[in-house]
Design a protein around this motif. Structure first.
Motif, PDB file in Angstrom:
ATOM      1  N   GLU A  61      36.842 -12.451  21.766  1.00 38.86           N
ATOM      2  CA  GLU A  61      37.062 -12.816  20.365  1.00 38.86           C
ATOM      3  C   GLU A  61      35.819 -13.452  19.763  1.00 38.86           C
ATOM      4  OE1 GLU A  61      40.736 -15.180  19.198  1.00 38.86           O
ATOM      5  OE2 GLU A  61      41.033 -14.812  21.334  1.00 38.86           O
ATOM      6  N   VAL A  62      35.214 -14.381  20.516  1.00 45.49           N
ATOM      7  CA  VAL A  62      34.025 -15.068  20.015  1.00 45.49           C
ATOM      8  C   VAL A  62      32.874 -14.065  19.894  1.00 45.49           C
ATOM      9  CG1 VAL A  62      32.446 -17.013  20.345  1.00 45.49           C
ATOM     10  CG2 VAL A  62      34.815 -17.192  21.136  1.00 45.49           C
ATOM     11  N   GLU A  63      32.786 -13.164  20.874  1.00 45.72           N
ATOM     12  CA  GLU A  63      31.736 -12.138  20.816  1.00 45.72           C
ATOM     13  C   GLU A  63      31.894 -11.262  19.581  1.00 45.72           C
ATOM     14  OE1 GLU A  63      32.229 -10.248  24.605  1.00 45.72           O
ATOM     15  OE2 GLU A  63      31.374 -11.970  25.666  1.00 45.72           O
ATOM     16  N   SER A  64      33.122 -10.867  19.274  1.00 51.84           N
ATOM     17  CA  SER A  64      33.245  -9.967  18.131  1.00 51.84           C
ATOM     18  C   SER A  64      33.002 -10.717  16.828  1.00 51.84           C
ATOM     19  CB  SER A  64      34.545  -9.169  18.153  1.00 51.84           C
ATOM     20  OG  SER A  64      35.615  -9.990  17.850  1.00 51.84           O
ATOM     21  N   ALA A  65      33.296 -12.014  16.808  1.00 50.30           N
ATOM     22  CA  ALA A  65      32.949 -12.801  15.618  1.00 50.30           C
ATOM     23  C   ALA A  65      31.427 -12.856  15.471  1.00 50.30           C
ATOM     24  CB  ALA A  65      33.523 -14.207  15.732  1.00 50.30           C
ATOM     25  N   LEU A  66      30.711 -13.043  16.579  1.00 49.73           N
ATOM     26  CA  LEU A  66      29.245 -13.117  16.509  1.00 49.73           C
ATOM     27  C   LEU A  66      28.637 -11.797  16.038  1.00 49.73           C
ATOM     28  CD1 LEU A  66      28.515 -15.213  19.725  1.00 49.73           C
ATOM     29  CD2 LEU A  66      27.826 -15.841  17.394  1.00 49.73           C
ATOM     30  N   VAL A  67      29.102 -10.690  16.599  1.00 55.73           N
ATOM     31  CA  VAL A  67      28.474  -9.420  16.221  1.00 55.73           C
ATOM     32  C   VAL A  67      28.864  -8.974  14.812  1.00 55.73           C
ATOM     33  CG1 VAL A  67      28.085  -8.567  18.560  1.00 55.73           C
ATOM     34  CG2 VAL A  67      30.198  -7.992  17.398  1.00 55.73           C
ATOM     35  N   SER A  68      29.836  -9.657  14.215  1.00 56.45           N
ATOM     36  CA  SER A  68      30.150  -9.319  12.821  1.00 56.45           C
ATOM     37  C   SER A  68      29.122  -9.932  11.864  1.00 56.45           C
ATOM     38  CB  SER A  68      31.564  -9.782  12.460  1.00 56.45           C
ATOM     39  OG  SER A  68      31.609 -11.185  12.318  1.00 56.45           O
ATOM     40  N   HIS A  69      28.196 -10.741  12.405  1.00 58.87           N
ATOM     41  CA  HIS A  69      27.108 -11.285  11.581  1.00 58.87           C
ATOM     42  C   HIS A  69      25.991 -10.237  11.519  1.00 58.87           C
ATOM     43  CE1 HIS A  69      23.665 -13.728  10.374  1.00 58.87           C
ATOM     44  NE2 HIS A  69      24.536 -14.607   9.907  1.00 58.87           N
ATOM     45  N   PRO A  70      25.427 -10.021  10.321  1.00 57.00           N
ATOM     46  CA  PRO A  70      24.444  -8.939  10.172  1.00 57.00           C
ATOM     47  C   PRO A  70      23.198  -9.065  11.046  1.00 57.00           C
ATOM     48  CG  PRO A  70      24.685 -10.223   8.125  1.00 57.00           C
ATOM     49  CD  PRO A  70      25.779 -10.644   9.040  1.00 57.00           C
ATOM     50  N   SER A  98      42.053 -11.786  27.461  1.00 57.78           N
ATOM     51  CA  SER A  98      40.681 -11.459  27.823  1.00 57.78           C
ATOM     52  C   SER A  98      40.133 -10.302  27.002  1.00 57.78           C
ATOM     53  CB  SER A  98      40.583 -11.165  29.312  1.00 57.78           C
ATOM     54  OG  SER A  98      41.621 -10.323  29.710  1.00 57.78           O
ATOM     55  N   THR A  99      40.995  -9.512  26.388  1.00 61.13           N
ATOM     56  CA  THR A  99      40.488  -8.411  25.571  1.00 61.13           C
ATOM     57  C   THR A  99      41.133  -8.418  24.199  1.00 61.13           C
ATOM     58  OG1 THR A  99      42.215  -7.018  26.461  1.00 61.13           O
ATOM     59  CG2 THR A  99      40.046  -6.815  27.480  1.00 61.13           C
ATOM     60  N   GLY A 100      40.424  -7.853  23.252  1.00 59.08           N
ATOM     61  CA  GLY A 100      40.979  -7.576  21.933  1.00 59.08           C
ATOM     62  C   GLY A 100      41.446  -8.785  21.160  1.00 59.08           C
TER      63      GLY A 100
END
Ligand code: 6R9
Length: 665
Positions: free
Chosen positions: A550-559, A285-287
């Protein structure tokens, strides 16, 4: 989740009994026998598991069957099985069978294209594994070293894993559908110096590259200071299929060239029962995904025993588990469990829908498959194509059906039972996890009456319990709660690689003295378990675990993305789909084109299995005054509900109206 529970509960009346013909020949043929064996396994676990372990070859016998501390309040969590014993899992999978079944098939490989296949007998597999073990040793791999394997479903994958086990190297298999970024993370986390991959892979109608992805991963690992010394490349696709396979001189080596030069004899390394066997990364659930670590002796005994009893495996049976070896189901129930039992294990390279959705049943008829184990998502996908493609096949060889990976909806269960199994094959709905190593809750096919949607009762040695909201164990039947396991079992994970603290926090801190599964469940009036799904921020997409974080951090890595919140929503085929709420940075406009770009971005960051099904533009997200996103509301909205419960704790309740409006855009 509550709707789901109700739906399941309403099915309670329905019971299916094992056909008499099946029960007669089964290893466990009555509930009385199950109860008696179960009782013994709980009252005398040491006697029970010692007996199970005696069937294997140990170069030195254990001194203690089990030692453990399951209570964090009393010190570090520690679980050991067969301590003091020495053995080798590869030796037990192969060498031990040579005297009696050298010429019997071990692996039956069915390629992506119908007509393309290969059978490896125990003697042939043994020779290949010994050669590759020598290759590894020649490349400097030693006991305890980590080896990352990024391969499609080709025999080299099985050979590489067994070769690692033979010399005591720890394999870390990364599913071939993961991206360069995911592969890189796993390479760095496991600190491996050797990677095994292939030029490419066949998936249905197309050939895809693997080596280019691996190269990308290695470049970015090097950028982060981690260098892999050698890459072994198996040739699967070859030239002329549009799959590039550049080789870096001094680093990349062809599998077939190394194998030709390798000696066919290789002594197995005698391993301590608690020496690591493999690492397998799984989402939490995290990281970032965590490296679940399994060890030698307990995993060996547990996968073999569960394979024998749950699949009622008998000598000569042809057994097929359709999973990819990149997931735990493939590790335990394509490779280790079956080979430990001397089985004929079918390994399928392709997909269920190629050339058409009748492929599974064609393969069943072609090889005379007796035991068939698949996932609910595959059943639903095939069911949707109609009964004809199934009925066209004979399926007379089938004796037993199994499912794994997610709760199976009763409609899919009944279809599997009536149309695929023609009412004569018991169904085993097996609940377990990457962390558990093997099956924990399941029917035994010769005795347990089944109810569609219930994983039924615990396997030998497994003590499940349900915890209530106050953190107390519930008693009696007709209760629900968080699913925990009260005592160690041989197949369980021992730690998360390189981070024991994380292991203790994730699995042993919610309830002191219990392993917490992350799942919710109900125990009905008959004591049957109904798994209702994850209670943490993990979603189950087509039977694969995906952390929303994980999916959230992939999304926020988009500019263009300022913030993202990801939840699961009910999906007809996948079980759960991925639903992403996205807030853009100033200066970016909401458009369908950007939504497509974001989906593609996640696909590249993690892999196709993580690609969101829905993007919901969110000028703002519903948050509490302390800034916590209220996922409960987001889940309801994603499921198409229109009432969201108590919203009074929101910092700004008008956010809801805006979100509903954006959904209709
Ligand atoms: C083996 C495997 C584990 C999670 C688990 C649960 C879900 C697996 C299930 C099931 C209901 C079943 N799950 N089997 N839910 N009924 N028969 O799938 O491992 O990938 O680690 O997933 O899958 O939620 O916690 P893994």
């Amino acid at each position: 989740m509550s709707e789901r529970t109700d739906q399941l509960v309403s099915q309670r009346g329905e019971m299916f009994y094992p056909p008499a013909a099946f029960a007669q020949k089964a290893h466990v043929s009555s509930m009385e026998q199950y109860r008696q064996m179960y009782r013994r396994s709980i009252e005398d676990p040491e006697g029970f598991w010692a007996e199970a372990a005696e069937g294997f070859f140990w170069s030195q016998k254990w001194s203690d069957v089990r030692r453990f501390n399951f209570k964090r309040s009393q010190g570090p969590i520690d679980v050991q099985w067969f301590a003091g014993g020495k053995t080798n899992v590869c030796y037990n999978c192969l060498d031990r069978h040579l005297a009696t079944r050298a010429d019997q098939p071990a692996l039956i490989w069915e390629g992506n294209e119908p007509g393309e296949d290969q059978v490896l007998t125990y003697a042939q597999l043994h020779e290949q594994v010994c050669r590759f073990a020598n290759v590894l040793r020649g490349l400097g791999v030693k006991k305890g070293d980590r080896v990352t394997i990024y391969l499609p479903m080709i025999v080299e994958l099985a050979i590489a894993m067994l070769a690692c086990a033979r010399i005591g190297a720890i394999h870390s298999v990364v599913f071939g559908g993961f991206s360069a970024e995911s592969l890189k993370d796993r390479i760095i986390d496991s600190q491996c110096r050797l990677l095994i991959t292939s030029d490419g892979a066949f998936r249905g109608a197309k050939a895809v590259t693997l080596k280019l992805i691996a190269d990308d991963a290695l470049d970015s690992a090097a950028g982060e200071g981690w260098r892999v010394d050698k890459v072994v490349v198996a040739r699967r696709v070859g030239e002329g299929k549009g799959v590039d396979c550049p080789m870096t001189a001094g680093r990349d080596l062809w599998w077939h060239e190394l194998m030709e030069a390798a000696a066919p004899v290789c002594e197995a390394e005698w391993m301590d029962a608690e020496d690591p066997l493999f690492i397998l990364y799984t989402s939490g659930s995290t990281g970032k995904p965590k490296g679940v670590l399994h060890t030698t002796g307990g995993y060996m005994v547990y996968t073999a025993l569960t394979h024998r009893y749950v699949f009622d495996y008998h000598d000569g049976d042809v057994y097929w588990c359709t999973a990819d070896i990149g997931w735990v189901t493939g590790h335990s129930y394509i490779l280790y469990g079956p080979l430990l039992n001397g089985a004929r294990s079918l390994m399928f390279e392709g997909v269920p829908t190629y050339p058409d959705s009748g492929r599974f049943w064609e393969v069943v008829d072609k090889w005379g498959v007796n035991i068939f184990y698949t996932a609910p998502t595959a059943i639903r996908a095939i069911m949707r194509m109609g009964d004809e493609l199934v009925q066209k096949s004979d399926r007379g060889s089938l004796r037993l059906l199994g499912t794994v990976g997610e709760p199976i909806n009763p409609e899919a269960w009944r279809w599997y039972n009536e149309v695929v199994g023609e009412g004569r094959c018991p169904i085993v709905d097996t609940w377990w996890q990457t962390e558990t190593g093997g099956i924990l809750i399941t029917p035994l096919p010769g005795c347990t009456p089944t109810k569609p949607g219930s994983a039924t009762l615990p396997f030998f040695g497994v003590e499940p319990a349900l915890m209530d909201d106050e953190g107390k164990e519930t008693s009696g039947n007709g209760v629900s709660g968080r699913l925990v396991i009260k005592a160690p079992w041989p197949g369980q994970l021992r730690t998360t690689y390189g981070n024991h603290e994380r292991f203790e926090t994730v699995y042993f801190s919610d309830f002191d003295g219990y392993y917490f599964t992350g799942d919710g469940a109900r125990r009905d009036e008959d004591g049957y378990y109904w798994i209702t799904g994850r209670v943490d921020d993990v979603i189950n997409v087509s039977g694969h675990r995906m952390g929303t974080a994980e999916v959230e951090s992939a999304l926020v890595s988009h500019p263009a993305v300022a913030e993202a919140a990801v939840v699961g929503f009910p999906h007809e085929i996948k079980g759960q789909g991925i639903y992403a709420y996205v807030t853009l940075r100033l200066g970016h406009d909401y458009s369908d084109e950007l939504a497509r770009e974001l989906i593609e971005h996640v696909r590249n960051q993690i892999g196709p299995i993580a690609a969101p099904d829905q993007i919901h533009w969110a000028p703002a997200l519903p948050k509490t005054r302390s800034g916590k996103i209220m996922r409960r509301i987001l889940r309801k909205m994603a499921a198409g509900e229109t009432s969201f419960g108590d919203t009074s704790t929101l910092a700004d309740p008008t956010v809801i109206g805006t979100l509903v409006e954006m959904k209709s855009k």
